[in-house]
Design an enzyme around this catalytic site. Structure first.
Site, short mmCIF file in Angstrom:
data_model
loop_
_atom_site.label_atom_id
_atom_site.label_comp_id
_atom_site.label_asym_id
_atom_site.label_seq_id
_atom_site.Cartn_x
_atom_site.Cartn_y
_atom_site.Cartn_z
N ASN A 34 0.70 -0.82 0.03
CA ASN A 34 -0.75 0.21 0.00
C ASN A 34 0.74 2.07 0.30
O ASN A 34 0.64 2.55 0.52
CB ASN A 34 -0.69 -0.09 1.09
CG ASN A 34 -0.46 0.10 2.28
OD1 ASN A 34 1.11 0.31 2.55
ND2 ASN A 34 -1.07 0.18 4.08
N ASN A 37 4.50 3.09 3.86
CA ASN A 37 6.40 2.90 4.33
C ASN A 37 6.96 2.81 3.19
O ASN A 37 8.31 2.36 3.80
CB ASN A 37 5.72 2.56 5.44
CG ASN A 37 6.82 3.09 5.96
OD1 ASN A 37 7.59 3.74 6.65
ND2 ASN A 37 7.68 1.84 7.37
N LYS A 87 5.84 -1.96 12.04
CA LYS A 87 6.54 -2.73 12.31
C LYS A 87 7.56 -1.98 14.17
O LYS A 87 8.44 -2.11 13.66
CB LYS A 87 7.79 -2.77 11.37
CG LYS A 87 8.52 -2.20 10.45
CD LYS A 87 9.07 -2.46 10.15
CE LYS A 87 9.85 -1.44 9.26
NZ LYS A 87 11.10 -1.25 8.88
N SER A 127 9.27 -12.60 14.35
CA SER A 127 10.33 -11.93 14.89
C SER A 127 11.07 -12.72 16.30
O SER A 127 10.28 -13.73 17.20
CB SER A 127 9.72 -10.86 15.02
OG SER A 127 11.15 -9.69 16.24
N TYR A 152 3.30 -4.97 19.02
CA TYR A 152 3.88 -5.77 17.70
C TYR A 152 3.78 -6.89 17.94
O TYR A 152 4.30 -7.63 17.06
CB TYR A 152 5.64 -4.17 17.30
CG TYR A 152 6.01 -5.11 16.46
CD1 TYR A 152 6.15 -5.02 15.34
CD2 TYR A 152 7.62 -5.31 17.12
CE1 TYR A 152 6.81 -5.50 14.24
CE2 TYR A 152 8.74 -6.23 16.64
CZ TYR A 152 8.01 -5.98 14.96
OH TYR A 152 8.82 -7.13 14.03
N LYS A 156 2.90 -10.37 16.36
CA LYS A 156 4.04 -11.61 15.67
C LYS A 156 3.63 -12.48 16.61
O LYS A 156 3.22 -13.99 15.66
CB LYS A 156 5.43 -11.35 16.31
CG LYS A 156 5.82 -9.90 14.88
CD LYS A 156 5.12 -10.45 14.20
CE LYS A 156 5.85 -8.83 12.90
NZ LYS A 156 5.85 -9.47 10.93
N LEU A 203 19.48 0.72 15.22
CA LEU A 203 20.37 1.53 15.36
C LEU A 203 20.90 1.61 13.32
O LEU A 203 21.93 2.49 14.13
CB LEU A 203 21.26 0.42 16.22
CG LEU A 203 22.67 0.47 16.38
CD1 LEU A 203 22.71 1.69 17.40
CD2 LEU A 203 23.12 -0.51 16.79
N GLY A 300 12.18 -1.42 27.55
CA GLY A 300 11.65 -2.37 26.75
C GLY A 300 12.31 -3.19 26.21
O GLY A 300 12.19 -4.23 25.48
C1 UD1 Z 1 12.56 -4.21 17.62
C2 UD1 Z 1 11.88 -5.00 18.35
C3 UD1 Z 1 12.41 -6.50 16.36
C4 UD1 Z 1 11.95 -5.31 15.79
C5 UD1 Z 1 13.05 -4.49 15.26
C6 UD1 Z 1 12.40 -3.67 13.86
C7 UD1 Z 1 12.08 -5.50 20.33
C8 UD1 Z 1 12.48 -6.97 21.34
N1 UD1 Z 1 12.74 -6.15 18.89
O1 UD1 Z 1 14.77 -5.07 17.40
O2 UD1 Z 1 11.44 -7.32 17.23
O3 UD1 Z 1 11.46 -6.81 14.13
O4 UD1 Z 1 12.54 -3.91 16.19
O5 UD1 Z 1 11.75 -2.94 14.09
O6 UD1 Z 1 10.76 -5.92 20.50
N2 UD1 Z 1 20.69 1.19 20.39
C9 UD1 Z 1 20.73 2.59 20.89
N3 UD1 Z 1 20.97 3.85 20.06
C10 UD1 Z 1 19.55 4.33 19.33
C11 UD1 Z 1 18.86 2.44 18.41
C12 UD1 Z 1 18.95 1.45 19.16
O7 UD1 Z 1 21.55 2.22 21.92
O8 UD1 Z 1 19.44 5.16 18.73
C13 UD1 Z 1 20.40 0.27 20.86
C14 UD1 Z 1 18.82 -1.02 21.18
O9 UD1 Z 1 19.29 -0.71 22.88
C15 UD1 Z 1 19.86 -1.65 21.05
C16 UD1 Z 1 19.96 -1.81 20.03
O10 UD1 Z 1 20.26 -0.61 19.50
O11 UD1 Z 1 20.41 -2.51 21.38
C17 UD1 Z 1 19.27 -3.16 18.68
O12 UD1 Z 1 17.76 -1.84 18.29
P1 UD1 Z 1 17.03 -1.45 18.02
O13 UD1 Z 1 17.82 -1.58 16.34
O14 UD1 Z 1 15.92 -0.74 17.57
O15 UD1 Z 1 16.18 -3.05 17.36
P2 UD1 Z 1 15.95 -4.15 18.63
O16 UD1 Z 1 15.22 -2.77 19.54
O17 UD1 Z 1 16.59 -5.07 18.66
#
Ligand code: UD1
Length: 341
Positions: A34, A37, A87, A127, A152, A156, A203, A300
């Site tokens: 659609n 995103n 997501k 996931s 979310y 799943k 990240l 979380g």
């Molecule tokens: C999350 C979801 C996962 C989903 C994915 C994609 C959970 C547990 N996990 O993964 O199911 O598929 O998002 O949307 O719900 N971090 C930083 N700084 C930032 C961003 C992230 O330090 O600016 C750290 C986070 O704390 C984490 C790691 O990087 O430790 C990965 O984070 P992220 O990329 O958001 O993925 P998840 O949270 O693991």
């Protein structure tokens, strides 16, 4: 004749890479999306890589009649890979009904139509979030499912149950559930990649946007976890390797290789890396200094998780090929491409 595969959410991040791998493996691809995103331009990227433009219908899978029409107009679909879903973990806490509706109703529509149109095979995007914080690492497919911490994550889990219940009800449905760990990176051609809307929550897109100067600094969420350097550990998997797992899963379903009506596979590298390790490797492979600061924990977040992908390796016959260095380089190449043209 080519085997026709329907890819819902096929212009999205993982969907577009999967469309490429499917076409390169000789499948005919029909995408429905659609575009909520993702961009229609993604089709151009897929075409430039493969030389083939996938068929496309701008359809919301929430609309049963529109979705049914896609199956009618593209007769002979043999399998569905279902990516179309919302997501963002944080957004799902703010807008739970949106998430339950989008992620559950689309699957219900799809399964109803698949049964009516006699399309028995579905690969589903699940996931590692279903495991929560596992007591034992690496996590295996039969590790306990934990209560979800976000709507979310709950969608799943429920979607997995909907598929299992449907398949076990005697309905002509077989499925492979792929539990992804953390997909990152882009196609090596830099023709397709991740296109987060607004401020990235994940990240690696945040890292690449900081490195290119769009963001001032990366915030590292917590360094007081019970891990070697205090930052969270994840299993970062190349999106191209992940896409290939979908092709293998499709082939397995189409060739009736699975003994069970529903099979589950962890799709990860089997190696956990901390946030600080990712930063270090990114700086090393790109030569770009990344400004970052340690801030408080993000609500979380799971402390640490990585996959036991032995089952995917042996039963599915799939393994990761890309190194973390190549994957982070590909993410950087993509960021430079979209910002600088
Ligand atoms: C999350 C979801 C996962 C989903 C994915 C994609 C959970 C547990 N996990 O993964 O199911 O598929 O998002 O949307 O719900 N971090 C930083 N700084 C930032 C961003 C992230 O330090 O600016 C750290 C986070 O704390 C984490 C790691 O990087 O430790 C990965 O984070 P992220 O990329 O958001 O993925 P998840 O949270 O693991």
């Amino acid at each position: 004749m080519q085997t026709k595969i329907l890819v819902t959410g096929g212009t999205g991040y993982i969907g577009s890479h999967t469309a490429v791998e499917l076409q390169q493996a000789g499948f005919e691809v029909v995408i429905v999306d659609n575009l909520s995103n993702s961009s229609i331009d993604v089709l151009d990227g897929i075409t430039r890589i493969t030389g083939i433009r996938p068929q496309f219908a701008q359809v919301d899978c929430l609309n049963y009649d529109d979705l049914l029409r896609v199956f009618e107009e593209h007769s002979g679909i043999k399998a569905v890979i279902h990516f179309a879903a919302s997501k963002a973990v944080g957004e799902s806490v703010q807008k739970p009904l949106l998430y339950y509706r989008n992620n559950l109703q689309t699957l219900l529509n799809l399964l109803d139509i698949m049964i009516a149109r006699q399309v028995p095979n579905i690969v589903f995007s699940s996931s590692c979030t279903v495991y929560g914080q596992p007591g034992v690492l690496p996590v295996m497919e039969n590790s306990p499912i934990q209560p979800a911490v976000s709507p979310y994550g709950n969608t799943k889990q429920i979607c997995e149950e909907i598929i299992c219940d449907t398949a076990h009800s005697g309905a002509p449905v077989k499925s492979i559930l792929l539990r992804y760990f953390n997909p990152i990176g882009a196609h090596s051609s830099a023709e397709i990649g991740e296109l987060p809307l607004g401020v990235p929550q994940n990240l690696v897109p945040f890292i690449t946007q900081t490195a290119i100067g769009l963001r001032k600094k990366l915030q590292v969420f917590g360094n007081d976890y019970n891990t070697p350097d205090g930052t969270c550990i994840r299993d970062y998997i190349s999106v191209v390797d992940l896409a290939k797992a979908h092709v293998t899963a499709c082939q397995r379903l189409l060739n009736n290789l699975s003994a069970d009506k529903v099979e589950v596979f962890n799709i990860g590298t089997g190696k956990g890396l901390s946030v600080l390790e990712i930063i270090r490797i990114f700086q090393q492979v790109t030569g770009v200094a990344l400004p970052y600061e340690i801030v408080g924990r993000r609500e979380g977040d799971t402390e640490q998780i990585w996959a036991d992908s032995h089952r995917a390796n042996t039963v599915l016959g799939w393994t990761t090929k890309e190194s973390i260095e190549d994957t982070l380089s590909s993410a950087w190449k993509w960021e430079q491409r979209i910002r600088k043209g």
